[in-house]
Design a protein around this motif. Structure first.
Motif, PDB file in Angstrom:
ATOM      1  N   GLN A  70      54.475  75.154  13.972  1.00 46.67           N
ATOM      2  CA  GLN A  70      55.150  75.342  13.211  1.00 46.67           C
ATOM      3  C   GLN A  70      55.757  73.852  11.773  1.00 46.67           C
ATOM      4  N   TYR A  71      55.960  72.821  13.087  1.00 44.57           N
ATOM      5  CA  TYR A  71      55.978  71.725  12.700  1.00 44.57           C
ATOM      6  C   TYR A  71      54.966  71.569  11.602  1.00 44.57           C
ATOM      7  N   ARG A  72      53.841  71.471  12.098  1.00 44.87           N
ATOM      8  CA  ARG A  72      52.838  71.373  10.767  1.00 44.87           C
ATOM      9  C   ARG A  72      52.967  71.685   9.315  1.00 44.87           C
ATOM     10  N   SER A  73      53.357  73.035  10.188  1.00 42.78           N
ATOM     11  CA  SER A  73      53.303  74.165   9.009  1.00 42.78           C
ATOM     12  C   SER A  73      54.275  73.658   7.496  1.00 42.78           C
ATOM     13  N   PHE A  74      55.535  72.933   8.416  1.00 46.12           N
ATOM     14  CA  PHE A  74      56.870  72.101   7.771  1.00 46.12           C
ATOM     15  C   PHE A  74      56.553  70.887   6.901  1.00 46.12           C
ATOM     16  N   GLY A  75      55.036  70.338   6.950  1.00 45.37           N
ATOM     17  CA  GLY A  75      54.611  69.015   5.944  1.00 45.37           C
ATOM     18  C   GLY A  75      53.713  70.300   5.054  1.00 45.37           C
ATOM     19  N   GLN A  76      53.092  71.073   5.339  1.00 45.77           N
ATOM     20  CA  GLN A  76      52.184  71.424   4.140  1.00 45.77           C
ATOM     21  C   GLN A  76      52.896  72.688   3.750  1.00 45.77           C
ATOM     22  N   ILE A  77      53.743  73.469   3.768  1.00 48.18           N
ATOM     23  CA  ILE A  77      54.862  74.237   2.409  1.00 48.18           C
ATOM     24  C   ILE A  77      56.014  74.362   2.910  1.00 48.18           C
ATOM     25  N   GLY A  78      56.249  72.977   3.521  1.00 50.75           N
ATOM     26  CA  GLY A  78      57.965  72.529   3.509  1.00 50.75           C
ATOM     27  C   GLY A  78      58.849  74.000   4.675  1.00 50.75           C
ATOM     28  N   VAL A  79      60.316  73.717   4.486  1.00 51.78           N
ATOM     29  CA  VAL A  79      60.749  74.701   5.385  1.00 51.78           C
ATOM     30  C   VAL A  79      60.977  75.954   4.919  1.00 51.78           C
ATOM     31  N   SER A 122      50.662  79.806  14.889  1.00 46.19           N
ATOM     32  CA  SER A 122      52.081  79.855  16.041  1.00 46.19           C
ATOM     33  C   SER A 122      52.463  80.327  16.464  1.00 46.19           C
ATOM     34  N   THR A 123      52.258  82.015  15.399  1.00 44.53           N
ATOM     35  CA  THR A 123      52.797  82.529  16.451  1.00 44.53           C
ATOM     36  C   THR A 123      51.884  83.805  17.001  1.00 44.53           C
TER      37      THR A 123
END
Length: 291
Positions: A82-91, A163-164
């Motif tokens: 999930q933290y990785r996804s923040f950098g990819q698409i934003g929170v 992540s799920t």
């Protein structure tokens, strides 16, 4: 419901939503690599769990420890991605998608593995709720025209799917072992730290230990506060109400990322986001009440 004012019980039920809602905002503001963020978060959680265990000693056995350890390791894997996804698409994009995926996947596991939603009416209501959540996720990912440099929606969705898997394991193992939440907290935290310390093996050059790692201990304190207040809420309000209100975290996290972190949305995109959030929350409430 436990004795005490209804107003106080609702505040307690909303506390996990507040803490889980601000967690992605705080971690994103602190910064660092996803590896630094997950190590800081899990070590902070472990420190709190040790203090809690000294005050309220858990009842541990081999089953309790290993099922809880596996649960915590799964959570760390899910949270890292999930933290990785923040950098990819934003929170603001990641949180509605992640919350929706978790609600759908844990509900399906509950039905297929644990025999939940036994009646036809339960299944109809449950799968209608899932349809609302899926539609809500779709709406929150809607983008208008230009102005989305650095947003890789396809990569972000794939990361959140991965992540799920971790989040499903986090919920599955304590239920499979019939483990009380208080007893699970310390060994879960041990499993979280173990998994987070293994992450640098898969992400070379991530510099796991530096100042940002220490600063991200705050994320662990916040997660621990959410987990502990959720246990208290489940006791005072029941699991269905406690779970349902805890899902309000997605509203705080998504809107906070737009208004506090400054993630950009056009007026039309905000309309889609608000509608999508409403559907995700409505589906989560229906699933909670259908438990």
């Amino acid at each position: 419901m436990a004795e005490g004012g209804a107003g106080l019980n609702i505040l307690i039920a909303l506390a996990p939503a507040f803490f889980w809602g601000i967690l992605p905002l705080v971690v994103s503001r602190v910064g660092g690599t996803p590896v630094q963020q997950i190590i800081g978060t899990t070590v902070g959680t472990l420190l709190v769990s040790i203090v809690v265990a000294m005050i309220m000693p858990p009842t541990l056995s081999g089953t309790v420890f290993w099922y809880s350890f596996a649960s915590g390791a799964c959570w760390a894997f899910g949270q890292m991605n999930q933290y990785r996804s923040f950098g990819q698409i934003g929170v603001s994009n990641a949180m509605p998608i992640s919350t929706g995926m978790q609600l759908v996947s844990t509900s399906l596991v509950g039905v297929l593995v644990f025999g939940e939603w036994p009646s036809l009416s339960d299944k109809v209501l449950g799968f209608f709720a899932i349809a609302l959540i899926v539609l809500g996720i779709y709406l929150t990912t809607h983008q208008e025209g230009e102005g989305h440099e650095g947003v890789d929606m396809r990569a972000g969705v794939i990361t959140l799917l991965i992540s799920t898997v971790g989040y499903v394991g986090y919920s599955y193992f304590p239920r499979a072992g019939h483990i009380d939440g208080q007893d699970a907290f310390l060994p879960q935290a041990v499993g979280m730290v173990a998994m987070s310390l293994a992450m640098p093996l898969f992400f070379r050059g991530s510099k796991p230990f530096n100042r940002k790692t220490v600063q991200n201990l705050l994320g662990g304190f916040i997660f621990a506060a959410a987990a502990l207040t959720y246990l208290l809420s489940a006791y005072r309000n029941g699991i269905a109400t406690g779970f349902t209100l805890s899902q309000m975290n997605v509203v705080l996290a998504t809107l906070g990322s737009i208004y506090i972190l400054g993630e950009k949305k056009t007026r039309q995109e905000m309309g889609y986001v608000l509608t999508g959030l409403a559907l995700v929350v409505a589906g989560g409430i229906m699933i909670g009440l259908n438990a």
